[in-house]
Scaffold this active site. Structure first.
Site, PDB file in Angstrom:
ATOM      1  N   ASP A  21      -0.010   9.386  -1.695  1.00 33.24           N
ATOM      2  CA  ASP A  21      -1.047   8.412  -1.085  1.00 33.24           C
ATOM      3  C   ASP A  21      -1.258   8.767   0.257  1.00 33.24           C
ATOM      4  O   ASP A  21      -1.193  10.210   0.476  1.00 33.24           O
ATOM      5  CB  ASP A  21       0.385   7.077  -1.290  1.00 33.24           C
ATOM      6  CG  ASP A  21      -0.448   6.202  -1.914  1.00 33.24           C
ATOM      7  OD1 ASP A  21      -2.187   5.748  -0.802  1.00 33.24           O
ATOM      8  OD2 ASP A  21      -0.286   5.174  -2.440  1.00 33.24           O
TER       9      ASP A  21
ATOM     10  N   HIS B 169      -3.461  11.562  -0.285  1.00 39.82           N
ATOM     11  CA  HIS B 169      -4.957  10.263  -0.956  1.00 39.82           C
ATOM     12  C   HIS B 169      -5.921  10.725   0.237  1.00 39.82           C
ATOM     13  O   HIS B 169      -7.140   9.473   0.217  1.00 39.82           O
ATOM     14  CB  HIS B 169      -4.506   9.505  -1.564  1.00 39.82           C
ATOM     15  CG  HIS B 169      -3.920   9.183  -2.744  1.00 39.82           C
ATOM     16  ND1 HIS B 169      -3.622   8.060  -3.652  1.00 39.82           N
ATOM     17  CD2 HIS B 169      -3.138   9.886  -3.252  1.00 39.82           C
ATOM     18  CE1 HIS B 169      -3.014   8.434  -4.194  1.00 39.82           C
ATOM     19  NE2 HIS B 169      -2.638   9.427  -4.469  1.00 39.82           N
TER      20      HIS B 169
END
Length: 494
Positions: free
Chosen positions: A317, A340
């Site tokens: 993430d 991310h």
């Protein structure tokens, strides 16, 4: 033995009641008269039951808000005052008021020993309190006893977790501590999280709370053993999903340093820092597979004066996410990928979120990430502001969305976001991208972005060859007031 969180809390209460020696005479053995040895501490009762379902990963921000006064914190005590005969017993993690000035008196406490002949630091080794490095025995009780003794000591103290593999369930190291000196937690070995999710009544594994002057170091590893739990994460499709435990949570931890440790395979966030002041972290290694859900490297919420440097982050993430209420945050020398990206947000999902201001990212490298420099807010949000944000000297290697402001995060068919974004600088950002639209500034039509500066942007397309000439290499701007200087590749918005 399965030791649940309530048991750890009971050990804190019992430990401080038994170890409280501020008003007791110290025996020649170093043990307060009448106080038992660490091995004699009774075991607290176990708690039963599973936690209620929680909402998605970024509800952790809401869970940290002080506004939820009616909900006791994981290590809190009931709101009503204790009976009169318990008034002199310290609260969980706490101590008697008005400790005497100066350091400790007499011999070290039970289980403690001087670090060296010349050192004033007293060492509290978890193995002296019963911890076993066999990767099977749950050592949470031994860890808690060690912390209680070290935190209660009135001189410089150090908790040592030696080499080896120590299994522990949900653990809370809670202050305030007695010594005016920093308390050190030196992790040399590997701490393994209990894989059984029923061991976690609240969404954190190892928490430091209400501590001033904490130092966590040692080169050791906190292994969340997340592979056992990731399959139970359904937050992408269930609004009432169970939030899995964070590896390391720092709540109300001020004037503190975390350095030279590894967080491995967290069940959810690796690090969650909330309601803290003057927090510094450097030389951290954060690792989880690229497809591991919600394993943000570090998430900040309501923190002030934070300095982060030299992280290596490979996760599933956001490598770093700066949530609501943060001010004066400086982040340098991050390596991110997979992941991310480097995010401010998400912002605006909950009522009464505090503004974000003064977030500076410098000298970072992103490799193969889905996003690069990103600001994200929810549509239909309550009003708040995000301002004075700088991304400078950032290297992108095959990043999908190198520069992105997304004010429709999480949904695209809702009311405009009311998070006002202003005074944002993207400066000296270079490298390669796999997107033909590497710069996207999608701002709110209700409160447009202003003061956006694009300075010396130099990105080259390195995506699939069949798209090399089919689409223009371009920027996309919506409701954004942007100024440009220096080289601009892709070209500026019309």
């Amino acid at each position: 033995m399965a030791i649940r969180f309530a048991a750890a809390r009971g050990v804190i209460l019992l430990g401080f009641a038994l170890l409280s020696c501020s008003a007791q005479e110290v025996a020649p053995s170093g043990r307060p008269q009448g106080a038992p040895a660490p091995s004699d501490l009774a075991k607290a009762p176990l708690s039963d039951g599973l936690p209620d379902a929680l909402s998605p990963e970024d509800q952790l921000d809401a869970l940290s808000l002080d506004d939820f006064q009616d909900v006791p914190s994981p290590v809190g005590l009931p709101d009503e005052p204790p009976p009169d005969d318990l008034q002199d017993v310290p609260s969980a993690g706490g101590h008697q008021d008005d400790p005497p000035a100066g350091g400790s008196q007499g011999a070290p406490p039970p289980g403690g020993h001087p670090e060296s002949e010349t050192s004033k630091v007293t060492v509290f080794d978890v193995t002296d309190y019963g911890a076993v490095a066999d990767a099977q025995t749950d050592n949470v009780e031994a860890f808690m006893k060690t912390w209680i003794a070290a935190c209660h000591w009135r001189g410089p103290s150090k908790v040592v977790i030696p080499e080896g593999k120590f299994l522990v369930g949900q653990t809370v190291f809670q202050g305030p501590c007695n010594s005016p000196d920093p308390i050190v937690v030196e992790t040399r070995g590997t701490i393994l999280a209990q894989p059984d999710l029923s061991e976690y009544p609240s969404p954190e594994w190892f928490m430091f709370e209400d501590i001033n002057q904490l130092v966590v170091k040692g080169g050791g590893t906190f292994d969340g053993q997340g592979a056992f739990a990731w399959k139970y994460n359904d937050c992408h499709q269930n609004a009432n999903c169970l939030v899995l435990p964070t590896n390391l949570k720092f709540h109300k931890v001020n004037n503190s340093v975390v350095q030279d440790i590894t967080s491995l395979n967290s069940k959810s966030f690796h690090f969650f820092v909330t309601n803290s002041y003057n927090f510094t972290a450097f030389n951290l290694t954060i690792t989880a597979p690229g497809n591991s859900p919600n394993t943000d490297g570090m998430h900040l919420s309501r923190c002030h004066t934070v300095n982060l440097s030299n992280f290596t982050i490979k996760t599933g993430d956001d490598c770093l996410s700066v949530g609501q209420g943060n001010t004066n945050v400086n982040i340098t020398g991050m390596y991110c990928g997979p992941g991310h990206g480097l995010s401010v947000g998400s912002l605006g999902k909950y009522p009464n979120e505090e503004d974000v201001k003064g977030i500076v990212w410098r000298s970072c490298t992103l490799n193969g990430t889905t996003n690069g420099a990103r600001i994200k807010t929810w549509p239909g949000s309550p009003p708040s502001q995000a301002s004075s944000i700088v991304y400078q000297d950032i290297v992108m290697n095959d990043v999908k969305n190198p520069i992105i402001i997304d004010q429709k995060y999480g949904a695209h068919l809702a009311k405009p976001s009311r998070v006002k974004i202003s005074n944002v600088i993207f400066k000296n950002i270079a490298g390669t991208t796999i997107s033909k639209v590497p710069v996207t500034l999608s701002c709110s039509e209700l409160v447009p972005c202003d003061g956006i500066q694009m300075m010396d942007i130099n990105l080259a397309y390195n995506g699939p060859p069949n798209f090399q000439h089919s689409l223009p290499f371009s920027s996309l701007c919506q409701h954004a007031k942007v100024s440009y200087s220096g080289k601009q590749n892709p070209p500026p918005c019309p």
